[in-house]
Write an enzyme that holds these catalytic residues in place. Structure first.
Site, mmCIF file in Angstrom:
data_model
loop_
_atom_site.group_PDB
_atom_site.id
_atom_site.type_symbol
_atom_site.label_atom_id
_atom_site.label_comp_id
_atom_site.label_asym_id
_atom_site.label_seq_id
_atom_site.Cartn_x
_atom_site.Cartn_y
_atom_site.Cartn_z
ATOM 1 N N SER A 131 47.365 31.926 44.100
ATOM 2 C CA SER A 131 48.152 33.085 44.508
ATOM 3 C C SER A 131 48.753 32.963 45.893
ATOM 4 C CB SER A 131 47.292 34.343 44.427
ATOM 5 O OG SER A 131 46.133 34.204 45.215
ATOM 6 N N HIS A 143 48.578 35.058 37.861
ATOM 7 C CA HIS A 143 49.977 34.919 38.281
ATOM 8 C C HIS A 143 50.814 34.124 37.281
ATOM 9 C CE1 HIS A 143 50.175 36.854 42.184
ATOM 10 N NE2 HIS A 143 48.902 36.512 42.323
ATOM 11 N N LYS A 152 50.589 42.463 37.308
ATOM 12 C CA LYS A 152 51.621 41.689 38.012
ATOM 13 C C LYS A 152 52.867 41.642 37.125
ATOM 14 C CE LYS A 152 47.895 39.348 40.406
ATOM 15 N NZ LYS A 152 47.755 40.241 41.550
HETATM 16 C C1 LIG Z 1 44.642 34.691 41.139
HETATM 17 C C2 LIG Z 1 44.333 36.140 41.032
HETATM 18 N N1 LIG Z 1 43.351 36.533 40.205
HETATM 19 C C3 LIG Z 1 43.034 37.828 40.061
HETATM 20 C C4 LIG Z 1 43.719 38.809 40.750
HETATM 21 C C5 LIG Z 1 43.320 40.242 40.575
HETATM 22 O O1 LIG Z 1 44.212 40.911 39.743
HETATM 23 P P1 LIG Z 1 44.381 42.482 39.827
HETATM 24 O O2 LIG Z 1 45.337 42.761 40.948
HETATM 25 O O3 LIG Z 1 44.880 42.857 38.482
HETATM 26 O O4 LIG Z 1 43.033 43.058 40.132
HETATM 27 C C6 LIG Z 1 44.752 38.450 41.602
HETATM 28 C C7 LIG Z 1 45.540 39.489 42.312
HETATM 29 O O5 LIG Z 1 45.401 39.981 43.302
HETATM 30 C C8 LIG Z 1 45.067 37.090 41.756
HETATM 31 O O6 LIG Z 1 46.034 36.712 42.595
#
Ligand SMILES: Cc1ncc(COP(=O)(O)O)c(C=O)c1O
Length: 397
Positions: free
Chosen positions: A186, A214, A245
């Site tokens: 991310s 992502h 997202k």
């Molecule tokens: C790689 C990754 N996994 C999990 C998440 C968590 O997702 P969510 O925002 O739906 O809690 C994120 C986001 O912030 C992320 O970038």
């Protein structure tokens, strides 16, 4: 009754905040005025928005709004319970069926967020007798899940399959092993080496898990994610995706075998102990899956914009790291400089958030950009012009 004066036991937090301020790292939250759009207003300033994970513009799509409103009319605004007591509605199951078809797996379970999907799953399927082998840049929710599981945590350097192999080679045969990577990282926008990690998992009998937060809606046919992009269907035991997202709404999910999903129904703590989504969330997510299946051209637009913007930043001379996705970091090293770059971009009409330690390593601070399908070419050219001007002014390029 008079309340006795007592000293505030939280004053150490004020001291911490003052220390952040002294390092130029104290942040205030930017406030979005209106909708999450590619060109919008934050803190009273009209900006090109390069900070949103709303990759496909679905957060404001009229079709998703319509389905959410219809669900509110028909089913109300809340589910009233956790899934395992009275909070499983037909619409939750419909979304899970649609996602399982989309991901080509036997079953899916939806969690409140991507974070709870990762943390809840890793902590449920491992115990203190097990080992997790994890890329050093994996998401915080994986790390927290690993800590909660009490399994031993072995971290391999970023994308270093040879190092992961060495860890596995050194482990005794007994403990259960989970090999885990983000599909798209991310903060850097690069991809986990899925085919090689799948080979490794098969060679050493590991459970293979990929966090595709992502990648869902971005990579693979119709946005099916990195498992589809790399052609490793059937080789990843646990796939995590997010609905927050590219899907534009809220939530996370785990896709895998029926046994995995039924086990999570019994043991994943966020599923057991936190209320399920309002029906409008599930309805909007179903509408988003319809869009992904019917309109892959939105994803193509996202990629055209990504290529244009990434090339533009590189031509200006910025260090954009190894990114292969619509997430393009502009790496400057020093945390205070990243925050200054972000602030000066903002003053000139571009919102790209500064990211520093502990989200990234201390010497890898950056401004992070994310292109959306709904940007126009003019938005992106404007942003590139501003990046060039501010970057030269600060001596970065
Ligand atoms: C790689 C990754 N996994 C999990 C998440 C968590 O997702 P969510 O925002 O739906 O809690 C994120 C986001 O912030 C992320 O970038």
């Amino acid at each position: 009754m008079t309340v006795k004066h007592r000293s505030d036991p939280l004053t150490y937090l004020t001291a911490e905040l003052e220390s952040l301020a002294a390092q130029g790292l104290r942040r205030t939250l930017r406030v979005l005025e209106g909708e999450q759009r590619a060109h919008t207003t934050f803190d009273g300033r009209s900006v090109v928005n390069l900070s949103s994970n709303n990759y496909l513009g679905l957060a404001t799509d009229p079709r998703l709004r319509e389905r959410a409103l219809a669900a509110i009319e028909e089913l109300g605004v809340g589910s009233g319970s956790v899934r395992t007591i009275a909070g499983t509605m037909g619409i939750h199951l419909e979304l899970e069926r649609r996602l399982a078809d989309f991901k080509k797996t036997e079953a899916v379970v939806v969690f409140q967020s991507g974070f709870t999907a990762n943390a809840g799953t890793v902590s449920a399927i491992l115990t203190r007798d097990d080992v997790i082998i994890s890329d050093e840049l994996n998401h915080a929710s994986i790390i927290d899940g690993a800590r909660l599981s009490r399994a031993a945590i072995k971290v391999f350097p970023h994308r270093d399959v040879a190092a992961a192999r060495q860890i596995l080679r050194d482990l005794p045969a007994g403990p259960r092993k989970l090999l885990i990577t983000d599909g798209v990282f991310s903060m850097d926008g690069d991809l986990g080496p899925l085919p090689d990690l799948c080979d490794l998992a098969e060679e050493y009998g590991c459970i293979m898990m990929v966090d595709d937060a992502h990648a869902s809606g971005v990579f693979g046919a119709n946005g099916r994610g990195t498992i589809d992009h790399f052609g490793v269907h059937g080789r990843v035991d646990v796939q995590v995706g997010t609905l927050s997202k590219a899907v534009g709404v809220l939530g996370g999910y785990v896709a895998g075998s029926r046994a995995l999903i039924e086990f999570l129904h019994h043991r994943a703590r966020p599923f057991l102990f936190s209320t399920s989504h309002p029906p409008a969330v599930a309805a909007a997510c179903i509408a988003a899956v319809d869009v992904l299946e019917q309109e892959p051209q939105i994803i193509e637009r996202l990629w055209e914009h990504t290529r244009f913007f990434k090339n533009g930043l590189r031509e200006l001379g910025f260090d954009t790291g190894p990114s292969e996705s619509p997430i393009t970091p502009v790496i400057v090293g020093d945390g205070a400089l990243a925050m200054r770059l972000s602030d000066e971009l903002f003053e000139e009409g571009v919102f790209a958030q500064g990211i520093a330690f502990p989200t990234v390593a201390r010497d890898r601070a950056r401004v992070r950009t994310i292109v959306n399908a709904t940007h126009t070419r003019e938005d992106l050219q404007f942003a590139l012009d501003v990046f060039g001007r501010v970057g030269r002014r600060l001596g970065i390029v």
